[in-house]
Design an enzyme around this catalytic site. Structure first.
Site, short mmCIF file in Angstrom:
data_model
loop_
_atom_site.label_atom_id
_atom_site.label_comp_id
_atom_site.label_asym_id
_atom_site.label_seq_id
_atom_site.Cartn_x
_atom_site.Cartn_y
_atom_site.Cartn_z
N ASP A 159 -24.46 -12.64 25.06
CA ASP A 159 -23.77 -13.92 25.08
C ASP A 159 -23.42 -14.26 23.62
OD1 ASP A 159 -22.48 -16.17 25.88
OD2 ASP A 159 -24.13 -16.98 27.07
C1 BGC Z 1 -21.24 -18.93 27.20
C2 BGC Z 1 -20.71 -17.80 28.06
C3 BGC Z 1 -19.28 -17.51 27.68
C4 BGC Z 1 -19.22 -17.20 26.21
C5 BGC Z 1 -17.84 -16.81 25.73
C6 BGC Z 1 -20.99 -18.71 25.73
O1 BGC Z 1 -21.28 -19.85 24.99
O2 BGC Z 1 -22.63 -19.07 27.44
O3 BGC Z 1 -20.82 -18.12 29.41
O4 BGC Z 1 -18.78 -16.46 28.48
O5 BGC Z 1 -19.65 -18.32 25.49
O6 BGC Z 1 -16.98 -17.88 25.69
#
Ligand code: BGC
Length: 742
Positions: A285
């Site tokens: 993530d």
């Molecule tokens: C979120 C994810 C997301 C990623 C990319 C993160 O902060 O937890 O769900 O896909 O950002 O935008």
């Protein structure tokens, strides 16, 4: 041709199909191996580095000179947040200047639509309509893929039982079984049969794992749970996504039982890539590799890189840990070359499967982008999906509204909102295309009906000066419609709330209108279950609309005026108070259950509130009524390996056509691990004409009865099982008993 020849021919064709797929897979393996053999250590690391890019093309792009140079040097494998044919082409062209010309993967959070905004995922889950959910993902994929995107960071399959956690909006709610079925539908919708089609994108099962169990509902917080709970409640939707062929997994921000998921070998190596044999890659993530330092698990970024890659995190999203430290770690022997190669192989395989080595621009075609975006058919479908997602919580007869109303007062902070209808994670929408409730209602009112719109207050509702005008409008109108709830940015990532009541003085606005004595019909917009006790007690009707997307105003009006008979059912329990949270219909049994609500002394109860929720999981009303009768089992006892059919008759006993979600629940009354009071084991959504009766059946087999026993073995224990058929988890209509024999 004889029947025999036809059969033989069919069998031969089937057999021929399988070797063809295997040969294609082998061919890709060979190409990956050949490419890998030509790559330097730095080039390999580059494939595992994912960068975010906005405004990296056009004026101002020189600010990103370093990033652009890294792409040209083959030091970047994937970009997120670059979209559109023009931009993806421009950035891809840079990657093709690198020595090995390995194309980039473009990824984006296409969560509930790309240009055409569908209801937020929790809203779609409330439809319990797997075909509709799959179709929504298919259209999102089609639009995104026409805009240069290869890969979406969806579906989020985290089970959520704590509505304080703002990200329940992005998931399918509290239930494991429903969540697993929806995960399958979404993966199919995004990906289709196989990767490479130009109207589909790769999907991501996220966030692996336990993220939905953030302690106290506070985003990014630790999760701590038994293995039993993890395997029984939180993991099955991930397994379902995997079985549906999901191309990628994303790990999660949280620690799970003391280990950050990003550094968890147990989750990523032993379970996902080991026992589950997952062939795809795991993306971290956002900066979750780097955050191993903040967690206090790694001393510095270099150690974080080593921990994450060794634990099975293949791609580092915006963490800069791999790009800065992985090559050194391999040279120093802290990461085995085979570990690095395995990660790179997994990433390259997806690029080959998508056909990017044949044509790196194949998803970036300006003519297709123009033809696909703005297709009015997509809006028509978004409206259909949105109306299926609406849940009628309460109706004392005020709905549907009479066609020939003389006047309607439309009141509330969200009465004419547009942006709020879309919810979070909007990537390419145009607010001007959003149909507000005021627009939707106006379009369905008879020309002679007088419509007055009065907001009363804004969403934060700290200022009550507008209440008087709202009350006057209500007094003056035949019918009163009040639209309350959250603004779009009150639910979602980093939007945990300690108080999930209606914001500010919204409940007081309702009280002021109710005091007029007029029946008040309430529509609530929100990304999560809210607590609204006074409204629940006193409203004439309540329609829960979630964030219904760009066609929300039309969809809500369809239900208010009876053009569509509501059919949504709650995918999450609605508590009476924050104190009841975490809450789920799937409660474990205790030694001191409440047998008589009037006597709770030394019982598992609250002394100041009932245990029951305000609205139960599976609840949702219709304008028609359904009767359940004549439950039968094909046999009353079965052996492991047998199948039993449970059937019953469903009848539409009202005057309108309608859809009902019939729900099958199970209880295992005595087991080696104490079982929940009830567990959802099946559901079907059926449309019946007035007066129509239909025999409905569910098949029950060993898997329906099984659970994770000691040491997590999947066991079905002989004995009796209670079967329940209901219209909601708290409205069981029929009961049966099945015995599993030794
Ligand atoms: C979120 C994810 C997301 C990623 C990319 C993160 O902060 O937890 O769900 O896909 O950002 O935008």
């Amino acid at each position: 041709m004889t029947r025999m020849t036809t059969l033989l021919l069919a069998a031969a064709m089937l057999l021929a199909g399988a070797p063809a797929a295997q040969a294609a897979e082998r061919a890709i393996e060979d190409k990956v191996d050949a490419l890998l053999a030509r790559m330097t250590l730095e080039e390999k690391v580059g494939q595992l580095h994912q960068l975010s890019g906005r405004q990296m093309t056009g004026p101002g792009s020189e600010k990103f000179a370093d990033k652009l140079a890294d792409i040209r040097a083959g030091k970047v494998g994937s970009m997120l947040n670059v979209k559109g044919v023009a931009d993806t082409r421009e950035i891809q062209a840079l990657a093709l200047q690198s020595r090995l010309k390995i194309p980039l993967l473009f990824s984006l959070d296409v969560i509930h639509g790309y240009q055409t905004v569908f209801p937020v995922p929790l809203g779609e889950a409330a439809s319990w309509d797997l075909a509709a959910i799959e179709q929504s993902a298919r259209i999102a994929a089609k639009e995104a893929a026409a805009s240069g995107i290869h890969w979406t960071f969806a579906p989020m399959v985290d089970v959520g039982r704590d509505p304080r956690w703002g990200r329940v909006m992005e998931g399918a709610g509290e239930d494991t079984y429903l969540g697993a079925r929806i995960a399958t539908a979404r993966v199919r919708g995004f990906q289709g049969e196989r990767l490479g089609a130009l109207d589909r994108v790769m999907a991501t099962a996220k966030h692996f794992a336990g993220y939905g169990a953030a302690i106290a509902g506070r985003d990014y917080n630790a999760a701590d749970m038994s293995e039993q709970q993890l395997h029984e409640v939180y993991l099955p939707p991930f397994k379902a996504a995997l079985d549906a062929g999901v191309a990628t997994f994303m790990n999660s921000f949280n620690t799970l039982n003391g280990v950050p998921a990003t550094a968890s070998s147990y989750l990523q190596r032993d379970l996902l890539k080991g026992r589950w044999q997952y062939p795809g890659f795991v993306v971290s993530d956002w900066a979750s590799v780097k955050e191993l330092v903040e967690h206090g698990y790694a001393a510095d970024l270099a150690q974080a890189a080593v921990q994450a890659i060794n634990a099975g995190s293949d791609m580092d999203m915006e963490g800069y840990a791999y790009t800065r430290h992985l090559a050194d770690a391999v040279n120093a022997g802290r990461v085995k070359p085979a570990v690095l190669d395995d990660a790179v192989r997994r990433v390259l395989t997806k690029k080959f499967e998508l056909g990017l080595f044949d044509d790196p621009y194949r998803f970036s075609d300006a003519a297709r982008e123009k033809a696909v975006l703005g297709d009015p058919e997509h809006s028509r479908i978004a409206r259909e999906v949105a109306r299926k997602s609406l849940v009628l919580l309460k109706n004392e007869g005020s709905l549907p509204f009479r066609k020939g109303l003389t006047s309607l007062a439309l009141i509330g902070p969200l009465a004419d909102a547009k942006r709020d209808l879309e919810g979070g994670w909007i990537v390419q929408s145009d607010e001007r295309r959003v149909v507000s409730l005021a627009d939707g209602v106006r379009a369905q009112l008879a020309p002679a009906t007088r419509l007055t719109v009065a907001r009363g207050c804004d969403v934060a509702c700290t200022d009550t000066q507008g209440f008087a005008a709202a009350v006057a409008a209500a007094q003056d109108a035949e019918a009163v419609l009040l639209v309350l709830g959250e603004s779009w940015d009150m639910s979602g990532e980093a939007k945990s709330r300690a108080d999930i009541g209606l914001p500010g003085r919204q409940a007081a606005l309702f009280d002021a209108l109710a005091a007029t004595g007029k029946p008040v019909v309430v529509v609530i917009l929100a990304g999560r279950p809210l607590v609204f006790e006074n409204v629940a007690d006193k409203a004439a009707a309540i329609l829960y609309a979630w964030f219904p997307g760009a066609q929300g105003g039309n969809a809500v009006a369809d239900v208010l005026f009876g053009a569509y008979n509501p059919s949504g059912k709650l995918p999450m329990t609605f508590p009476r108070s924050v104190g009841q949270i975490p809450i789920s219909y799937q409660q474990y049994r205790t030694g001191r259950p409440v047998l008589d609500p009037a006597n709770i002394v030394y019982r598992s109860a609250y002394i100041d509130a009932p245990n029951t929720p305000r609205y139960a999981f599976g609840h949702g009303l219709s304008y028609t009524s359904f009767a359940y009768s004549d439950l039968a089992l094909s046999k009353s006892a079965m052996r492991q390996g047998d199948k039993v059919t449970l059937s019953f008759t469903l009848a539409n006993t009202g005057a309108r056509a309608g859809e009902e979600v019939v729900q099958l629940y199970l209880r295992d009354p005595v087991a080696s691990v104490v079982r929940p009071l009830m567990e959802l084991k099946g559901f079907q959504k059926l449309g019946l004409a007035p007066g129509e009766r239909r025999r409905v059946s569910f098949e029950i087999d060993r898997d329906t009865l099984a659970f994770h026993g000691s040491r997590l073995a999947w066991v079905a224990e002989p004995g009796d099982f209670e079967l329940m058929i209901g219209t909601a988890s708290d409205a069981i209509r029929l009961r049966g008993k099945l015995t599993l024999l030794d």
